[in-house]
Design a protein around this motif. Structure first.
Motif, PDB file in Angstrom:
ATOM      1  N   THR A   1       1.598  34.667 -27.479  1.00  0.00           N
ATOM      2  CA  THR A   1       2.260  33.469 -28.002  1.00  0.00           C
ATOM      3  C   THR A   1       3.539  33.180 -27.233  1.00  0.00           C
ATOM      4  O   THR A   1       3.800  32.033 -26.871  1.00  0.00           O
ATOM      5  CB  THR A   1       2.568  33.633 -29.502  1.00  0.00           C
TER       6      THR A   1
ATOM      7  N   ALA B   1       2.598  31.887 -23.797  1.00  0.00           N
ATOM      8  CA  ALA B   1       2.130  30.500 -23.861  1.00  0.00           C
ATOM      9  C   ALA B   1       3.306  29.544 -24.045  1.00  0.00           C
ATOM     10  O   ALA B   1       3.356  28.475 -23.427  1.00  0.00           O
ATOM     11  CB  ALA B   1       1.131  30.337 -25.001  1.00  0.00           C
ATOM     12  N   SER B   2       4.251  29.934 -24.879  1.00  0.00           N
ATOM     13  CA  SER B   2       5.434  29.109 -25.099  1.00  0.00           C
ATOM     14  C   SER B   2       6.241  28.958 -23.809  1.00  0.00           C
ATOM     15  O   SER B   2       6.687  27.855 -23.464  1.00  0.00           O
ATOM     16  CB  SER B   2       6.296  29.734 -26.194  1.00  0.00           C
ATOM     17  N   GLU B   3       6.403  30.048 -23.081  1.00  0.00           N
ATOM     18  CA  GLU B   3       7.152  29.983 -21.820  1.00  0.00           C
ATOM     19  C   GLU B   3       6.424  29.125 -20.786  1.00  0.00           C
ATOM     20  O   GLU B   3       7.048  28.353 -20.058  1.00  0.00           O
ATOM     21  CB  GLU B   3       7.400  31.381 -21.259  1.00  0.00           C
ATOM     22  N   GLU B   4       5.105  29.237 -20.731  1.00  0.00           N
ATOM     23  CA  GLU B   4       4.332  28.408 -19.795  1.00  0.00           C
ATOM     24  C   GLU B   4       4.452  26.931 -20.143  1.00  0.00           C
ATOM     25  O   GLU B   4       4.554  26.080 -19.269  1.00  0.00           O
ATOM     26  CB  GLU B   4       2.858  28.843 -19.785  1.00  0.00           C
ATOM     27  N   THR B   5       4.438  26.624 -21.437  1.00  0.00           N
ATOM     28  CA  THR B   5       4.605  25.243 -21.872  1.00  0.00           C
ATOM     29  C   THR B   5       5.983  24.723 -21.476  1.00  0.00           C
ATOM     30  O   THR B   5       6.112  23.598 -20.978  1.00  0.00           O
ATOM     31  CB  THR B   5       4.418  25.130 -23.402  1.00  0.00           C
ATOM     32  N   ASP B   6       7.005  25.539 -21.667  1.00  0.00           N
ATOM     33  CA  ASP B   6       8.367  25.157 -21.276  1.00  0.00           C
ATOM     34  C   ASP B   6       8.448  24.904 -19.775  1.00  0.00           C
ATOM     35  O   ASP B   6       9.078  23.938 -19.326  1.00  0.00           O
ATOM     36  CB  ASP B   6       9.374  26.235 -21.668  1.00  0.00           C
ATOM     37  N   ARG B   7       7.814  25.763 -18.995  1.00  0.00           N
ATOM     38  CA  ARG B   7       7.818  25.597 -17.534  1.00  0.00           C
ATOM     39  C   ARG B   7       7.110  24.305 -17.125  1.00  0.00           C
ATOM     40  O   ARG B   7       7.573  23.586 -16.245  1.00  0.00           O
ATOM     41  CB  ARG B   7       7.145  26.780 -16.849  1.00  0.00           C
ATOM     42  N   ALA B   8       5.970  24.052 -17.741  1.00  0.00           N
ATOM     43  CA  ALA B   8       5.218  22.835 -17.415  1.00  0.00           C
ATOM     44  C   ALA B   8       6.045  21.596 -17.738  1.00  0.00           C
ATOM     45  O   ALA B   8       6.091  20.636 -16.952  1.00  0.00           O
ATOM     46  CB  ALA B   8       3.895  22.814 -18.172  1.00  0.00           C
ATOM     47  N   LEU B   9       6.711  21.612 -18.879  1.00  0.00           N
ATOM     48  CA  LEU B   9       7.565  20.488 -19.260  1.00  0.00           C
ATOM     49  C   LEU B   9       8.714  20.323 -18.263  1.00  0.00           C
ATOM     50  O   LEU B   9       9.026  19.205 -17.837  1.00  0.00           O
ATOM     51  CB  LEU B   9       8.110  20.704 -20.674  1.00  0.00           C
TER      52      LEU B   9
ATOM     53  N   ARG C   1       7.389  18.778 -15.074  1.00  0.00           N
ATOM     54  CA  ARG C   1       7.136  17.337 -15.235  1.00  0.00           C
ATOM     55  C   ARG C   1       8.445  16.556 -15.192  1.00  0.00           C
ATOM     56  O   ARG C   1       8.527  15.484 -14.588  1.00  0.00           O
ATOM     57  CB  ARG C   1       6.397  17.057 -16.545  1.00  0.00           C
TER      58      ARG C   1
END
Length: 140
Positions: A61, A64-72, A75
């Protein structure tokens, strides 16, 4: 590159002076350069953070949260990269004496609009017409 002219810290373009005179052009040049420098600093910080931030996170979890932050973050940086190219284009228009004039009508863009969005290439009215046409064609 043109030598910078002196502008008082409290200078703001006024409607009662000639449009895009030397002071106004220099005001917008400095505003655009400061904006670009801020964006470039943010980009450097992001790159450093991405390089330093690669670590093994055992919790799925959290990973996944860190990957989401990186993707954001990536962008956001991509949007800023596009913004930097628009700032560069505005700086070129200043150098060519075309800054502040609507690319559709050729009329001056209001100083309030330019102060709020110095990369604007259209007057408010032309931009609204453009967006209405875009919306109509998008709905088809």
């Amino acid at each position: 590159m043109k030598a910078e002219s002196f502008l008082p810290d409290d200078y703001r373009p006024a409607e009662d002076e000639p449009f895009m005179n030397e002071r106004q052009s220099e005001y917008f040049r400095l505003k655009l350069l400061a904006w670009k420098n801020d964006l470039m600093a943010d980009t450097r910080d992001t790159l450093e953070g991405l390089q330093d931030g690669t670590r093994n996170i055992p919790d799925v979890t959290d990973r996944a949260s860190e990957e989401t932050d990186r993707a954001l973050e990536l962008r956001t940086r991509d949007r800023q990269r596009k913004l930097v190219s628009k700032i560069d284009a505005a700086l070129r228009r200043i150098d060519e004496g075309e800054f502040g004039y609507c690319e559709v009508t050729g009329e001056p863009i209001s100083l309030k609009r330019l102060d709020a969005r110095p990369i604007a290439t259209m007057s408010l009215e032309a931009q609204e017409r453009h967006e209405r046409r875009e919306k109509v064609h998008r709905d088809d």
